[in-house]
Design a protein around this motif. Sequence first.
Motif: not given
Length: 289
Positions: A181-194
């Motif tokens: 199995q795996k963990a699902a990771v969702v990154l919902a973003t409109d920009g760039l990281p700091n």
Amino acid sequence: MATVVQGMPVHRAIAAAPTTDDTEALRRLIGLGFPAGLSHELVASAREFPVRFMVVDNSGSMNMNDGTRIVRTPAGKTTAIKASRWNELVDTILGIGELATALGARTDFYLLNPSPHGQFLMTGDDGSTSFGRIGQPVNMPELKRRFQAMSPSGGTPLTEAVMRVISLIEPEAATLRASGQKAAVVLATDGLPNDRVSFLEALRQLQRLPVWLVVRLCTDDDAVVGYWNDLDAQLECDMEVLDDLFGEGAEVHQLNSWLRYSPLLHKARTFGLPRSEEHTSELQSLAGS
């Protein structure tokens, strides 16, 4: 940007006779409008990914009014209207919450910036996972109330959010691998990281774990889109970069003009539904195209 779902095919755990829990989950999904085939795929996906973490960008730029929502008119038809990026994302979050609740699939929502209505929320938890908990459990009405009351503000501390997710997945990594199995990771973003340097290192740490990563972009800004697509090419992890419904639909249409990209399929992909390129047409038919 990905035009089709990439990654290894989901093993068809649904080939076995459905359990009572599966039957109930399928009934709920069909009640949400999902056709039977796609509903079976979502049940299999929830088995492969027993937990998912959705990092939610609530930075100030999410107030920009270049988003799109799909709404139902009084006559019962659906239409697209302009909206803020945040309101578009809230619709996505509530759709993910509905899927998590229907499937009994634990889903944690981590906001980048603190909010008076909460920063860490969790839904769909049936108590079967051993992952550490930060989020406050909420039901769908409460999840809806809180997110619709929020106003985005602040920066984009993506590194800190990813490291927090890593701290929860890492202790369970061996167990996940042992069970396939795996963990699902969702990154919902409109920009760039700091901080792009520290963020790249955080993603490299994440890719060492059994994770399926989905990046749901909330902007068409060329610089932002280019940054995330470059990351997709650099990293050696299972990763999917998704545009909004209309962007993904346009890209699919360029390759397969006879296929209609379903909103239900887009929601399922955002939830975590990795399939290889050769299965895309099959998924379209399962989504009722």
